[in-house]
Design a protein around this motif. Structure first.
Motif, PDB file in Angstrom:
ATOM      1  N   MET A  36       5.029 -18.421   1.187  1.00  0.00           N
ATOM      2  CA  MET A  36       4.425 -17.115   0.992  1.00  0.00           C
ATOM      3  C   MET A  36       4.321 -16.775  -0.495  1.00  0.00           C
ATOM      4  N   LYS A  37       5.233 -17.237  -1.292  1.00  0.00           N
ATOM      5  CA  LYS A  37       5.203 -16.931  -2.717  1.00  0.00           C
ATOM      6  C   LYS A  37       3.956 -17.519  -3.381  1.00  0.00           C
ATOM      7  N   LEU A  38       3.570 -18.730  -3.009  1.00  0.00           N
ATOM      8  CA  LEU A  38       2.376 -19.351  -3.571  1.00  0.00           C
ATOM      9  C   LEU A  38       1.131 -18.547  -3.206  1.00  0.00           C
ATOM     10  N   GLU A  39       1.093 -18.044  -1.988  1.00  0.00           N
ATOM     11  CA  GLU A  39      -0.043 -17.246  -1.531  1.00  0.00           C
ATOM     12  C   GLU A  39      -0.171 -15.962  -2.351  1.00  0.00           C
ATOM     13  N   VAL A  40       0.941 -15.336  -2.644  1.00  0.00           N
ATOM     14  CA  VAL A  40       0.938 -14.113  -3.451  1.00  0.00           C
ATOM     15  C   VAL A  40       0.478 -14.422  -4.867  1.00  0.00           C
ATOM     16  N   MET A  41       0.932 -15.531  -5.422  1.00  0.00           N
ATOM     17  CA  MET A  41       0.523 -15.922  -6.772  1.00  0.00           C
ATOM     18  C   MET A  41      -0.978 -16.188  -6.835  1.00  0.00           C
ATOM     19  N   ILE A  42      -1.508 -16.820  -5.812  1.00  0.00           N
ATOM     20  CA  ILE A  42      -2.949 -17.098  -5.762  1.00  0.00           C
ATOM     21  C   ILE A  42      -3.729 -15.785  -5.693  1.00  0.00           C
ATOM     22  N   ASN A  43      -3.262 -14.846  -4.867  1.00  0.00           N
ATOM     23  CA  ASN A  43      -3.930 -13.550  -4.755  1.00  0.00           C
ATOM     24  C   ASN A  43      -3.937 -12.814  -6.098  1.00  0.00           C
ATOM     25  N   TRP A  44      -2.800 -12.806  -6.786  1.00  0.00           N
ATOM     26  CA  TRP A  44      -2.730 -12.138  -8.085  1.00  0.00           C
ATOM     27  C   TRP A  44      -3.610 -12.835  -9.110  1.00  0.00           C
ATOM     28  N   THR A  45      -3.670 -14.151  -9.057  1.00  0.00           N
ATOM     29  CA  THR A  45      -4.514 -14.898  -9.989  1.00  0.00           C
ATOM     30  C   THR A  45      -5.980 -14.542  -9.783  1.00  0.00           C
ATOM     31  N   ILE A  46      -6.412 -14.459  -8.541  1.00  0.00           N
ATOM     32  CA  ILE A  46      -7.791 -14.079  -8.239  1.00  0.00           C
ATOM     33  C   ILE A  46      -8.061 -12.645  -8.688  1.00  0.00           C
ATOM     34  N   PHE A  47      -7.127 -11.744  -8.438  1.00  0.00           N
ATOM     35  CA  PHE A  47      -7.267 -10.349  -8.843  1.00  0.00           C
ATOM     36  C   PHE A  47      -7.417 -10.228 -10.365  1.00  0.00           C
ATOM     37  N   VAL A  48      -6.559 -10.906 -11.107  1.00  0.00           N
ATOM     38  CA  VAL A  48      -6.609 -10.863 -12.568  1.00  0.00           C
ATOM     39  C   VAL A  48      -7.920 -11.471 -13.078  1.00  0.00           C
ATOM     40  N   ALA A  49      -8.370 -12.551 -12.467  1.00  0.00           N
ATOM     41  CA  ALA A  49      -9.628 -13.177 -12.870  1.00  0.00           C
ATOM     42  C   ALA A  49     -10.811 -12.228 -12.647  1.00  0.00           C
ATOM     43  N   LEU A  50     -10.813 -11.512 -11.535  1.00  0.00           N
ATOM     44  CA  LEU A  50     -11.886 -10.554 -11.255  1.00  0.00           C
ATOM     45  C   LEU A  50     -11.889  -9.410 -12.264  1.00  0.00           C
ATOM     46  N   ILE A  51     -10.720  -8.869 -12.560  1.00  0.00           N
ATOM     47  CA  ILE A  51     -10.622  -7.779 -13.532  1.00  0.00           C
ATOM     48  C   ILE A  51     -11.067  -8.262 -14.908  1.00  0.00           C
ATOM     49  N   SER A  52     -10.647  -9.445 -15.281  1.00  0.00           N
ATOM     50  CA  SER A  52     -11.023 -10.021 -16.578  1.00  0.00           C
ATOM     51  C   SER A  52     -12.534 -10.222 -16.672  1.00  0.00           C
ATOM     52  N   SER A  53     -13.119 -10.734 -15.621  1.00  0.00           N
ATOM     53  CA  SER A  53     -14.570 -10.947 -15.610  1.00  0.00           C
ATOM     54  C   SER A  53     -15.325  -9.631 -15.698  1.00  0.00           C
ATOM     55  N   ALA A  54     -14.870  -8.638 -14.957  1.00  0.00           N
ATOM     56  CA  ALA A  54     -15.527  -7.333 -14.986  1.00  0.00           C
ATOM     57  C   ALA A  54     -15.422  -6.706 -16.371  1.00  0.00           C
ATOM     58  N   THR A  55     -14.256  -6.807 -16.991  1.00  0.00           N
ATOM     59  CA  THR A  55     -14.061  -6.259 -18.330  1.00  0.00           C
ATOM     60  C   THR A  55     -14.956  -6.974 -19.340  1.00  0.00           C
ATOM     61  N   SER A  56     -15.011  -8.284 -19.262  1.00  0.00           N
ATOM     62  CA  SER A  56     -15.857  -9.056 -20.173  1.00  0.00           C
ATOM     63  C   SER A  56     -17.324  -8.664 -20.005  1.00  0.00           C
ATOM     64  N   TYR A  57     -17.761  -8.527 -18.773  1.00  0.00           N
ATOM     65  CA  TYR A  57     -19.149  -8.136 -18.507  1.00  0.00           C
ATOM     66  C   TYR A  57     -19.464  -6.772 -19.116  1.00  0.00           C
TER      67      TYR A  57
END
Length: 56
Positions: A1-22
């Protein structure tokens, strides 16, 4: 379950970063982003800047 949470947070951070860059590529400054995405006026932003300078 810990790996799944890390993957979710990684995707969330990537989306926020992309939106900010845009937003920065499209508008250039925080002030322009706020003016385009909210109903703030330049006067409102000037007041907030004044409050932040006074406080900090």
């Amino acid at each position: 379950m810990k790996l799944e949470v890390m993957i979710n947070w990684t995707i969330f951070v990537a989306l926020i970063s992309s939106a900010t860059s845009y937003l920065f590529m499209k508008y250039g400054t925080v002030e322009k982003i706020i003016l385009h995405l909210t109903d703030f006026t330049k006067e409102d932003i000037r007041k907030v800047k004044g409050l932040l300078k006074w406080k900090y």
